[in-house]
Design an enzyme around this catalytic site. Structure first.
Site, PDB file in Angstrom:
ATOM      1  N   LYS A 148       0.856  -1.186   0.000  1.00  0.00           N
ATOM      2  CA  LYS A 148       0.000   0.000   0.000  1.00  0.00           C
ATOM      3  C   LYS A 148       0.889   1.231   0.000  1.00  0.00           C
ATOM      4  O   LYS A 148       2.029   1.160   0.460  1.00  0.00           O
ATOM      5  CB  LYS A 148      -0.908   0.025   1.250  1.00  0.00           C
ATOM      6  CG  LYS A 148      -2.169   0.817   1.053  1.00  0.00           C
ATOM      7  CD  LYS A 148      -3.209   0.048   0.254  1.00  0.00           C
ATOM      8  CE  LYS A 148      -4.473   0.826   0.036  1.00  0.00           C
ATOM      9  NZ  LYS A 148      -5.548  -0.018  -0.502  1.00  0.00           N
ATOM     10  N   GLY A 169     -20.454   6.702   2.627  1.00  0.00           N
ATOM     11  CA  GLY A 169     -19.434   7.024   1.610  1.00  0.00           C
ATOM     12  C   GLY A 169     -20.085   6.960   0.241  1.00  0.00           C
ATOM     13  O   GLY A 169     -20.803   6.005  -0.065  1.00  0.00           O
ATOM     14  N   GLY A 181     -18.275   7.741  -2.777  1.00  0.00           N
ATOM     15  CA  GLY A 181     -17.218   7.905  -3.776  1.00  0.00           C
ATOM     16  C   GLY A 181     -17.316   6.760  -4.760  1.00  0.00           C
ATOM     17  O   GLY A 181     -18.414   6.305  -5.105  1.00  0.00           O
ATOM     18  N   ASN A 182     -16.174   6.276  -5.203  1.00  0.00           N
ATOM     19  CA  ASN A 182     -16.156   5.200  -6.183  1.00  0.00           C
ATOM     20  C   ASN A 182     -16.926   3.978  -5.672  1.00  0.00           C
ATOM     21  O   ASN A 182     -17.900   3.535  -6.293  1.00  0.00           O
ATOM     22  CB  ASN A 182     -14.683   4.843  -6.481  1.00  0.00           C
ATOM     23  CG  ASN A 182     -14.570   3.797  -7.571  1.00  0.00           C
ATOM     24  OD1 ASN A 182     -15.364   2.865  -7.624  1.00  0.00           O
ATOM     25  ND2 ASN A 182     -13.606   3.950  -8.436  1.00  0.00           N
ATOM     26  N   ALA A 183     -16.486   3.433  -4.537  1.00  0.00           N
ATOM     27  CA  ALA A 183     -17.090   2.201  -4.032  1.00  0.00           C
ATOM     28  C   ALA A 183     -18.564   2.412  -3.639  1.00  0.00           C
ATOM     29  O   ALA A 183     -19.445   1.641  -4.041  1.00  0.00           O
ATOM     30  CB  ALA A 183     -16.284   1.691  -2.842  1.00  0.00           C
ATOM     31  N   GLY A 184     -18.830   3.468  -2.868  1.00  0.00           N
ATOM     32  CA  GLY A 184     -20.179   3.685  -2.336  1.00  0.00           C
ATOM     33  C   GLY A 184     -21.212   3.985  -3.410  1.00  0.00           C
ATOM     34  O   GLY A 184     -22.339   3.470  -3.373  1.00  0.00           O
TER      35      GLY A 184
HETATM   36  P1  NAD Z   1     -13.370   7.691  -2.803  1.00  0.00           P
HETATM   37  O1  NAD Z   1     -12.341   8.706  -2.501  1.00  0.00           O
HETATM   38  O2  NAD Z   1     -13.854   7.566  -4.187  1.00  0.00           O
HETATM   39  O3  NAD Z   1     -14.641   7.896  -1.854  1.00  0.00           O
HETATM   40  C1  NAD Z   1     -14.567   8.050  -0.474  1.00  0.00           C
HETATM   41  C2  NAD Z   1     -15.944   8.554  -0.021  1.00  0.00           C
HETATM   42  O4  NAD Z   1     -16.005   8.547   1.400  1.00  0.00           O
HETATM   43  C3  NAD Z   1     -16.255   9.991  -0.452  1.00  0.00           C
HETATM   44  O5  NAD Z   1     -17.598  10.056  -0.878  1.00  0.00           O
HETATM   45  C4  NAD Z   1     -16.079  10.787   0.831  1.00  0.00           C
HETATM   46  O6  NAD Z   1     -16.864  11.957   0.844  1.00  0.00           O
HETATM   47  C5  NAD Z   1     -16.570   9.781   1.830  1.00  0.00           C
HETATM   48  N1  NAD Z   1     -16.150  10.045   3.198  1.00  0.00           N
HETATM   49  C6  NAD Z   1     -14.950  10.478   3.664  1.00  0.00           C
HETATM   50  N2  NAD Z   1     -14.989  10.610   5.004  1.00  0.00           N
HETATM   51  C7  NAD Z   1     -16.236  10.264   5.376  1.00  0.00           C
HETATM   52  C8  NAD Z   1     -16.910  10.205   6.613  1.00  0.00           C
HETATM   53  N3  NAD Z   1     -16.295  10.527   7.745  1.00  0.00           N
HETATM   54  N4  NAD Z   1     -18.189   9.776   6.618  1.00  0.00           N
HETATM   55  C9  NAD Z   1     -18.821   9.443   5.461  1.00  0.00           C
HETATM   56  N5  NAD Z   1     -18.252   9.505   4.277  1.00  0.00           N
HETATM   57  C10 NAD Z   1     -16.978   9.895   4.227  1.00  0.00           C
HETATM   58  O7  NAD Z   1     -12.771   6.304  -2.269  1.00  0.00           O
HETATM   59  P2  NAD Z   1     -13.207   4.835  -2.686  1.00  0.00           P
HETATM   60  O8  NAD Z   1     -12.276   4.371  -3.743  1.00  0.00           O
HETATM   61  O9  NAD Z   1     -14.671   4.746  -2.893  1.00  0.00           O
HETATM   62  O10 NAD Z   1     -12.796   4.052  -1.361  1.00  0.00           O
HETATM   63  C11 NAD Z   1     -13.661   3.958  -0.225  1.00  0.00           C
HETATM   64  C12 NAD Z   1     -13.226   2.803   0.630  1.00  0.00           C
HETATM   65  O11 NAD Z   1     -13.248   1.620  -0.152  1.00  0.00           O
HETATM   66  C13 NAD Z   1     -11.797   2.911   1.185  1.00  0.00           C
HETATM   67  O12 NAD Z   1     -11.731   2.304   2.449  1.00  0.00           O
HETATM   68  C14 NAD Z   1     -10.975   2.113   0.193  1.00  0.00           C
HETATM   69  O13 NAD Z   1      -9.783   1.630   0.756  1.00  0.00           O
HETATM   70  C15 NAD Z   1     -11.987   1.008  -0.101  1.00  0.00           C
HETATM   71  N6  NAD Z   1     -11.707   0.305  -1.356  1.00  0.00           N
HETATM   72  C16 NAD Z   1     -11.847   0.936  -2.563  1.00  0.00           C
HETATM   73  C17 NAD Z   1     -11.555   0.238  -3.721  1.00  0.00           C
HETATM   74  C18 NAD Z   1     -11.742   0.857  -5.085  1.00  0.00           C
HETATM   75  O14 NAD Z   1     -11.548   0.140  -6.088  1.00  0.00           O
HETATM   76  N7  NAD Z   1     -12.140   2.101  -5.199  1.00  0.00           N
HETATM   77  C19 NAD Z   1     -11.109  -1.079  -3.659  1.00  0.00           C
HETATM   78  C20 NAD Z   1     -10.996  -1.686  -2.419  1.00  0.00           C
HETATM   79  C21 NAD Z   1     -11.299  -0.982  -1.277  1.00  0.00           C
END
Ligand code: NAD
Length: 409
Positions: free
Chosen positions: A102, A214, A216-219
């Site tokens: 990481k 959340g 973002g991408n995942a949510g």
């Molecule tokens: P991202 O940056 O696209 O989205 C993060 C989201 O979380 C944003 O909407 C942000 O506003 C929100 N957020 C931040 N702090 C917050 C809080 N205190 N309360 C509520 N929402 C909050 O990131 P992502 O890629 O969606 O990743 C999110 C999680 O998923 C992380 O833990 C990441 O490690 C995990 N993950 C992502 C992927 C991927 O392919 N994107 C893969 C495996 C794991």
């Protein structure tokens, strides 16, 4: 609190079941390589500013190390180490030929201009390029990093090494060797895991409510996919707060609202992040950051199933409380492994210079996620334990088997 303490606690719990030797425990608790560098870049103002960066290559017994790069003001070495360990476990859970790594930079990317962000991303690659490579260590996006950042990083790596090397990084834009399906792979993989669980437990999507922390991408992708499968998404939040509608939110309109205003707030009745986590829903999907459910609020969690798309959203204490309450936790190392699985497909396509269409990717992803979910459900049953512990036992057995074959144990 040091996030790595969570890893220590998890491993000592696993040890009580697996009865590992001191040497095995030491090996699992020790990252193979840590790179720390203070990156100084020129800001648009002409002034120099420094940002602390980390890359942790945790374990490479099963293959080159693999893991994302996070940009967040709270990034610490302890966090990056933990995430590297979880990547090693995750790659072993889905049985793809990678170790775990990481990276992270302590920065608030929202405070940087596009040019500053580019300079910082290039500076990071300059600091680590000798230690990464398609057969060494392969970065990818994580929180607040995206395909554009991967493109700058790839470009910088290729400039420094003097050759095209798309397999050095995944999560790239399609034009630079990215894979179809990568952008929603994490959520699609999580959805397949939930579907397998739902089949075994007679969960009917149309009768099931979901809250997603959340957006973002995942949510946002999981909300879209589950809504498409008939689930009712009643609450969603981002860093600025959450929204709630007991009749279900229209995710497409919510995405448009977020695109326009930068937040989910203002789309429906407002709730706080704390309230979202404690809603009376059937399924809770943490998809933001780690340590969101702790011993302070675990007792108040009402969801019967938690699908961990975020990494480490539950502390070990919360895990114990939820296990006693019989809350089913579909653990991060399985639930969000779709991302690294399609990253693996991207890397394979880069090495072959031959690219697959989306249906082929989804079919391969589904096969891996379904098999891994069933393996983990079986492991949990066999050891009469939680799905997380079942997943760790399976993954650690695979890592230690590779270490033994290499003569390291
Ligand atoms: P991202 O940056 O696209 O989205 C993060 C989201 O979380 C944003 O909407 C942000 O506003 C929100 N957020 C931040 N702090 C917050 C809080 N205190 N309360 C509520 N929402 C909050 O990131 P992502 O890629 O969606 O990743 C999110 C999680 O998923 C992380 O833990 C990441 O490690 C995990 N993950 C992502 C992927 C991927 O392919 N994107 C893969 C495996 C794991």
């Amino acid at each position: 609190m040091d996030v790595f303490d969570n890893v220590k606690k998890q491993l000592s719990q696993i040890n009580s079941i697996m009865k590992l030797s001191d040497k095995e425990m030491r090996l699992l608790l020790t990252p193979k390589r840590i790179i720390e560098e203070n990156l100084e870049i020129e800001m648009d103002s002409g002034k120099a500013k420094a940002f602390q960066s980390y890359r942790v290559q945790y374990n490479d017994a099963r293959g080159p190390t693999k893991g994302g790069i996070r940009y967040h003001p709270n990034v610490t070495l302890g966090e990056v180490k933990s995430l590297g360990f979880w990547m090693a476990i995750k790659c072993a859970v889905v049985d793809i030929p990678y170790g775990g790594a990481k990276g992270g930079i302590a920065v608030n990317p929202k405070e940087l201009s596009e040019k500053e962000l580019e300079r910082l991303s290039r500076a990071f690659i300059k600091a680590i390029y000798r230690e990464i490579g398609p057969m060494k260590d392969i970065p990818a996006p994580d929180v607040y990093t995206n395909a554009q950042i991967m493109a700058w990083m790839l470009d910088e790596y290729e400039k420094l090494t003097g050759e095209h090397s798309p397999g050095v990084i995944t999560g790239k834009p399609l034009e630079l060797g990215g894979s179809k399906g990568r952008s929603f792979a994490t959520s699609q993989g999580g959805a397949y895991v939930l579907r397998e669980y739902a089949k075994l437990h007679n969960i009917i999507p149309e009768k099931t409510t979901v809250a997603v922390q959340g957006f973002g991408n995942a949510g946002s992708h999981i909300a879209e996919i589950l809504e498409g499968w008939g689930y009712k998404i009643v609450a969603v939040s981002d860093s600025r707060g959450g929204v709630y509608d007991k009749n279900g939110l229209n995710i497409k309109s919510l995405l448009e609202h977020k695109e326009k205003t930068g937040a989910v707030k203002g789309f429906a009745a407002e709730i706080s992040n704390e309230q979202l986590l404690e809603l009376d829903v059937d399924i809770l999907v943490p998809a933001a950051l780690e340590n969101q459910i702790t011993k302070e609020n675990a007792d108040r969690i009402k969801a019967k199933v938690i699908l961990e798309l975020a990494n480490g959203p539950l502390t070990p204490e919360a895990d114990d409380i939820l296990a006693k309450k019989k809350t089913a936790v579909l653990p991060d190392v399985l639930a969000n492994a779709g991302g690294v699985t399609v990253s693996y497909f991207e890397w394979v396509q880069n090495l072959y210079s031959y690219y697959w269409e989306e249906p082929e990717i989804l079919e391969k992803l589904e096969r891996i996620m379904v098999k891994s979910a069933r393996d983990i459900f079986d492991s949990a049953k066999k050891y009469k334990t939680t799905m997380r512990t079942g997943a760790y036992i399976l993954a650690i057995s695979r890592i230690l088997a590779a270490e033994k074959l290499r003569g390291n144990l």
